[in-house]
Motif scaffolding. Structure first.
Motif, mmCIF file in Angstrom:
data_model
loop_
_atom_site.group_PDB
_atom_site.id
_atom_site.type_symbol
_atom_site.label_atom_id
_atom_site.label_comp_id
_atom_site.label_asym_id
_atom_site.label_seq_id
_atom_site.Cartn_x
_atom_site.Cartn_y
_atom_site.Cartn_z
ATOM 1 N N GLY A 1 41.708 34.641 32.905
ATOM 2 C CA GLY A 1 40.402 34.049 33.117
ATOM 3 C C GLY A 1 40.430 32.591 33.534
ATOM 4 N N LYS A 2 41.605 32.040 33.796
ATOM 5 C CA LYS A 2 41.723 30.648 34.209
ATOM 6 C C LYS A 2 41.584 30.539 35.726
ATOM 7 N N SER A 3 40.776 29.597 36.175
ATOM 8 C CA SER A 3 40.539 29.412 37.602
ATOM 9 C C SER A 3 41.522 28.389 38.174
ATOM 10 N N HIS A 4 42.094 28.730 39.341
ATOM 11 C CA HIS A 4 43.036 27.847 40.024
ATOM 12 C C HIS A 4 42.496 27.518 41.412
ATOM 13 N N GLU A 5 42.410 26.263 41.722
ATOM 14 C CA GLU A 5 41.879 25.829 43.011
ATOM 15 C C GLU A 5 42.843 26.206 44.132
ATOM 16 N N MET A 6 42.315 26.847 45.179
ATOM 17 C CA MET A 6 43.131 27.241 46.319
ATOM 18 C C MET A 6 42.810 26.343 47.521
ATOM 19 N N LEU A 7 42.945 26.854 48.714
ATOM 20 C CA LEU A 7 42.855 26.026 49.920
ATOM 21 C C LEU A 7 41.427 25.616 50.271
ATOM 22 N N GLY A 8 40.446 26.446 49.939
ATOM 23 C CA GLY A 8 39.072 26.107 50.251
ATOM 24 C C GLY A 8 38.744 26.149 51.735
ATOM 25 N N LEU A 9 39.504 26.920 52.496
ATOM 26 C CA LEU A 9 39.242 27.031 53.932
ATOM 27 C C LEU A 9 38.263 28.150 54.257
ATOM 28 N N LEU A 10 38.045 29.052 53.314
ATOM 29 C CA LEU A 10 37.041 30.099 53.452
ATOM 30 C C LEU A 10 36.202 30.140 52.182
ATOM 31 N N PRO A 11 34.905 30.390 52.281
ATOM 32 C CA PRO A 11 34.030 30.370 51.114
ATOM 33 C C PRO A 11 34.089 31.669 50.309
ATOM 34 N N VAL A 12 35.230 31.893 49.664
ATOM 35 C CA VAL A 12 35.404 33.089 48.852
ATOM 36 C C VAL A 12 36.151 32.715 47.575
ATOM 37 N N GLU A 13 35.755 33.322 46.469
ATOM 38 C CA GLU A 13 36.441 33.167 45.193
ATOM 39 C C GLU A 13 36.753 34.557 44.662
ATOM 40 N N THR A 14 37.980 34.768 44.206
ATOM 41 C CA THR A 14 38.411 36.089 43.759
ATOM 42 C C THR A 14 38.907 36.026 42.322
ATOM 43 N N SER A 15 38.883 37.192 41.659
ATOM 44 C CA SER A 15 39.274 37.258 40.253
ATOM 45 C C SER A 15 40.232 38.412 40.010
ATOM 46 N N PHE A 16 41.299 38.106 39.280
ATOM 47 C CA PHE A 16 42.203 39.146 38.805
ATOM 48 C C PHE A 16 41.916 39.459 37.338
ATOM 49 N N ALA A 17 41.012 38.683 36.735
ATOM 50 C CA ALA A 17 40.605 38.965 35.364
ATOM 51 C C ALA A 17 39.666 40.163 35.325
ATOM 52 N N THR A 18 38.802 40.266 36.325
ATOM 53 C CA THR A 18 37.928 41.428 36.476
ATOM 54 C C THR A 18 38.521 42.307 37.564
ATOM 55 N N ARG A 19 39.073 43.444 37.196
ATOM 56 C CA ARG A 19 39.840 44.256 38.140
ATOM 57 C C ARG A 19 39.099 45.536 38.526
ATOM 58 N N ARG A 20 39.284 45.892 39.783
ATOM 59 C CA ARG A 20 38.787 47.180 40.275
ATOM 60 C C ARG A 20 39.675 47.604 41.432
ATOM 61 N N LEU A 21 40.187 48.815 41.366
ATOM 62 C CA LEU A 21 41.086 49.286 42.414
ATOM 63 C C LEU A 21 40.321 49.546 43.699
ATOM 64 N N ASN A 22 40.776 48.946 44.779
ATOM 65 C CA ASN A 22 40.278 49.214 46.131
ATOM 66 C C ASN A 22 41.444 49.756 46.940
ATOM 67 N N LEU A 23 41.347 51.000 47.358
ATOM 68 C CA LEU A 23 42.496 51.673 47.955
ATOM 69 C C LEU A 23 42.041 52.616 49.052
ATOM 70 N N GLY A 24 42.737 52.574 50.182
ATOM 71 C CA GLY A 24 42.475 53.566 51.218
ATOM 72 C C GLY A 24 42.768 53.056 52.611
ATOM 73 N N TYR A 25 42.936 54.003 53.526
ATOM 74 C CA TYR A 25 43.096 53.663 54.929
ATOM 75 C C TYR A 25 41.773 53.165 55.489
ATOM 76 N N ARG A 26 41.887 52.298 56.486
ATOM 77 C CA ARG A 26 40.709 51.734 57.112
ATOM 78 C C ARG A 26 40.903 51.650 58.633
ATOM 79 N N ARG A 27 39.782 51.795 59.341
ATOM 80 C CA ARG A 27 39.747 51.497 60.773
ATOM 81 C C ARG A 27 38.843 50.283 60.939
ATOM 82 N N PHE A 28 39.366 49.237 61.572
ATOM 83 C CA PHE A 28 38.664 47.972 61.676
ATOM 84 C C PHE A 28 38.205 47.714 63.110
#
Length: 431
Positions: free
Chosen positions: A339-366
């Motif tokens: 639950g500890k936050s670590h400052e990253m690069l700040g080049l994109l406006p996104v914050e992510t968490s490994f404390a709250t987990r949910r599996l995202n899995l699968g093939y994708r076409r982009f």
């Protein structure tokens, strides 16, 4: 270049394909055979173990995302006399409603026979059922033989062998249960090869056990000639001089992408964010692959030279691209498992968490949206447990669909020359 090969497959995941592949690669190498490995599907970890076992880099062969021409080209380009392809999941398990891109599909494309690994720990005479079922459902698949795994006793082996004799498929070996053959795991699969406590001793032990339990001469004789290699357009590089992050936090870069970029004339240099290294100042593009940054948040948060170098690249409008873990590091912060936050690069406006987990899995076409690093449809996959806490204030990078053709929410972000997403790109779409 590899001339002959075979595919190690199984009826289900967890049957022991990886262990057996590693042990065979090392056992055959110890016999003086020039052998190389390959991995079916989107896997970053197993190929590094293959390389450690046989001394040659391993490649991914993805029958869902790669066209047949690329599959045969990659397979034939592997060094040595014999190619051992490790399958993924069950032999007929693919993607989408028809199960396309399975190990069975890959074997047919490469024109290689299957060696089935059967985990017989909880069965005896029933060991013949998967073989009989596969031959009934896919009579077009050549099955060169089976290897019994996790055999409990000599009598147990006799029961399985007797039942399999009815199928006409030869038993190439039987491996008893050994606690020393267990491999450590973490949330995305096996612990990486470079983090294994004593990998060399483990491989030698496994090679000794398997080499004494499998008829290696019969296994070699079962291999057949690879399909004639084709050619397919590789993914264009981000720049002429690409700086690529590489350490245990940024280790998920597909070898075939790097090879393709070099083949198109790109010069590749590597740097370690964990060692607080910046990208080369003369690089005209930066790539942050996926990996395990969520396990190294404190170190990355204090990597001032790395951060300064990435900000300089972005300010100079050089393309900076991050995928999965790299995308997380491009963001504002990563929240670790505690639950500890670590400052990253700040080049994109996104914050992510490994404390709250949910599996995202699968093939994708982009389908790339305007302004991103590529402008043609792409094939890839998504595999992460981290969740998005916030993600707004920038243009989206991709439209996406899953293997069933179902439309997904747009993925990733782009701000100026900086872009990223949780996507792992495998290849340009063939159609």
């Amino acid at each position: 270049m590899s001339a002959r090969g075979l595919v190690i497959a199984a009826p289900a995941s967890g049957s022991g394909k990886t262990l057996l592949t590693l042990a065979l690669l090392r056992a055959l190498k110890n016999r003086g055979l020039a052998v190389a490995g390959a991995k079916s599907g989107p896997d970053y970890i197993d190929p590094k173990f293959h390389e450690a076992a046989c001394g040659h880099p391993s490649v991914n062969l993805d029958a869902w995302a790669m066209p047949a021409e690329q599959l045969t080209h990659q397979a034939a380009g592997q060094p040595g006399e014999l190619l051992i392809v490790e399958g993924a999941m069950g032999v007929m398990d693919g993607a989408g409603p028809a199960g396309s891109g399975s190990v069975a599909d890959l074997a047919l494309t490469l024109r290689l026979p299957l060696v089935l690994v059967l985990d017989v720990a909880r069965q005896g005479h029933s060991a013949a059922l998967p073989v009989a079922g596969l031959r009934a459902l896919r009579p077009d698949l050549p099955v060169a033989g089976v290897i019994l795994n996790r055999v409990g006793s000599p009598r147990h082996e006799i029961m399985a062998r007797t039942a399999l004799a009815e199928t006409g498929v030869p038993v190439l070996g039987a491996i008893a249960r050994h606690a020393s053959l267990a491999m450590p795991e973490r949330h995305l699969g096996l612990v990486q090869a470079g983090e294994h406590g004593d990998l060399e001793a483990f491989l030698e032990n496994a090679a000794g056990i398997v080499g004494n339990s499998v008829d290696l001469d019969a296994l070699i004789a079962a291999a057949t000639s690879l399909a004639k290699p084709g050619s397919a357009a590789p993914l264009p590089p981000l720049g002429q001089r690409m700086a690529i992050a590489r350490d245990i936090a940024f280790s998920f870069a597909y070898p075939h992408l790097l090879q393709g970029w070099r083949a198109q004339g790109a010069e590749l240099s590597f740097f370690s964010p964990l060692a607080d290294e910046p990208p080369a100042p003369d690089a005209d593009a930066v790539f942050l692959p996926g990996g395990y940054p969520e396990l190294h948040g404190e170190v990355l948060g204090k990597a001032s030279r790395f951060k300064t170098g990435l900000h300089a690249a972005a300010q100079s409008c050089k393309p900076v691209y991050g995928e999965c873990g790299g995308y997380m590091v491009l963001g504002n912060a990563i929240i670790d498992a505690d639950g500890k936050s670590h400052e990253m690069l700040g080049l994109l406006p996104v914050e992510t968490s490994f404390a709250t987990r949910r599996l995202n899995l699968g093939y994708r076409r982009f389908t790339p949206l305007a302004g991103g690093p590529w402008d043609t449809p792409l094939m890839g996959h998504e595999f992460h447990y981290s969740t998005v806490v916030s993600e707004a204030g920038a243009d989206r990078l991709f439209e996406a669909a899953d293997a069933f053709g179902e439309k997904l929410a747009p993925m990733g972000l782009r701000s100026g020359s900086v872009s990223g997403s949780f996507a792992h790109i495998i290849a340009p779409a063939s159609s």
